[in-house]
Design an enzyme around this catalytic site. Structure first.
Site, short mmCIF file in Angstrom:
data_model
loop_
_atom_site.label_atom_id
_atom_site.label_comp_id
_atom_site.label_asym_id
_atom_site.label_seq_id
_atom_site.Cartn_x
_atom_site.Cartn_y
_atom_site.Cartn_z
N LYS A 1 6.77 12.58 -1.87
CA LYS A 1 7.12 11.45 -1.01
C LYS A 1 8.64 11.33 -0.91
O LYS A 1 9.19 11.09 0.16
CB LYS A 1 6.50 10.16 -1.56
CG LYS A 1 4.98 10.13 -1.33
CD LYS A 1 4.25 9.05 -2.11
CE LYS A 1 2.74 9.26 -1.96
NZ LYS A 1 1.94 8.34 -2.77
N GLN B 1 2.95 3.83 -6.97
CA GLN B 1 2.04 4.97 -7.08
C GLN B 1 0.81 4.60 -7.92
O GLN B 1 0.93 4.13 -9.04
CB GLN B 1 2.80 6.17 -7.70
CG GLN B 1 1.98 7.44 -7.79
CD GLN B 1 1.55 7.99 -6.43
OE1 GLN B 1 2.33 7.99 -5.47
NE2 GLN B 1 0.31 8.44 -6.32
N ASP C 1 1.92 1.37 2.11
CA ASP C 1 0.65 2.05 1.82
C ASP C 1 -0.51 1.42 2.60
O ASP C 1 -1.58 1.99 2.71
CB ASP C 1 0.33 1.97 0.32
CG ASP C 1 0.68 3.26 -0.41
OD1 ASP C 1 0.71 4.32 0.24
OD2 ASP C 1 0.91 3.20 -1.64
#
Ligand code: NDP
Length: 280
Positions: free
Chosen positions: A52, A96, A119
């Site tokens: 990422k 995460q 997200d």
């Protein structure tokens, strides 16, 4: 022979488009910034986080890295999220997953400002997707829509079966396919006569987390097959939920693993980071 849906090249295409947009924003004085939080050092999570960050670098997004110890408490993590929510120079916040067992993931997701939730996991964004309002969409399903569209697969009016009903893949996938006017069925571990259901699909999207579970008996001739799974086979090789070698002879198009859905997830995360500027 099935057409290979090449997620690597489609994601590169998207990232190049995003790099151009990020450049325009930078010229206008806006440096888009993503804060990436990792708790602990799970090796798979570290690989995802690094990919990422590399993606951010590629398109010109600034990434801030917060690597917290495995034993970090929930309150400490929530305090960091609170601080990042309040910072005007931070556009996106990514925590995460999975988090260590002593931290309540739902509470952490709910703590992220929905306008920074790149997200797309916050209940407000999930709700917005459900009723067709603007908001962040979960990256993997959003990436699959791009894969289909950019490969010339028409969706409207098609029978789409989604195998798997998780909050991050199956459910948002179903809502997105509905938004694209497909006729949608969601199947799961309690579905009776699964093969009969999956064989109805013009577009079959598989997200079960079971290596090579889907063989040609589950697939209608000429179907488009999207494999979300990322698993390790007995020999340690990366493989999907679909038995690629068995299914490619019967379907019209298929995604490989690796190089199919995986690269799209990061491309859509970067897309959401740029979108955050409009939402804030
Ligand atoms: P979950 O484990 O959260 O969900 C799996 C789903 O599959 C559940 O709905 C479950 O049903 C269903 N299922 C499990 N076994 C069967 C079965 N035998 N028959 C029918 N349905 C079954 O997984 P995720 O959605 O998080 O992930 C799925 C896969 O996708 C994993 O391999 C994961 O690694 C991968 N993934 C890949 C991403 C990418 O970027 N490419 C991103 C996210 C995930 P029930 O609800 O009834 O238990």
């Amino acid at each position: 022979m099935a057409k290979l849906i090449d997620g690597k090249s489609i994601s590169k295409q998207i990232k190049d488009e995003l790099a151009q947009r990020a450049g325009e924003l930078a010229k206008a004085g806006c440096t888009v910034t993503l804060a990436v939080i990792q708790v602990g050092s799970d090796p798979a999570s570290t690989v995802y986080v690094n990919n990422k960050k590399k993606g951010c670098e590629y398109i010109g997004i600034r990434s801030l890295s917060y690597e917290l110890a495995q034993e970090t408490g929930e309150e400490e993590l929530l305090a960091l999220i609170g601080e990042l929510n309040g910072r005007g120079d931070v556009n996106g916040i990514l925590v995460q997953l999975p988090l260590p067992g002593h931290i309540d993931e739902d509470r952490v997701i709910r703590a992220i400002d929905p306008t920074k939730d790149v997200d797309g996991f916050h209940p407000q964004n999930v709700g917005a997707l459900c009723i067709g309002q603007p908001g962040f969409v979960s990256c993997t399903p959003a990436g699959i829509i791009q894969l289909l569209k950019r490969s010339g697969v028409s969706i409207a009016g098609k029978e789409c079966v989604i195998l798997g009903r998780s909050n991050i893949v199956g459910k948002p996938m179903a809502l997105l396919m509905l938004r694209e006017n497909a006729t949608v069925t969601i199947a799961h571990s309690r579905t009776t006569d699964l093969k009969e259901v999956t064989k109805r699909a013009d577009i079959l999207i598989v997200a079960v987390g079971k290596p090579k579970m889907i063989t040609r008996e589950y697939v209608k001739e000429g179907a488009v097959v999207i494999d979300v799974g990322i698993n390790r086979s007995e020999t340690g090789k990366l493989c999907g939920d679909v038995d690629f070698e068995d299914v490619e002879g019967i379907c019209s198009a298929i995604t490989p693993v690796p190089g199919g859905v995986g690269p799209m997830t990061i491309a859509m995360l970067l897309h959401n980071c740029l979108e955050s500027v409009n939402l804030q």
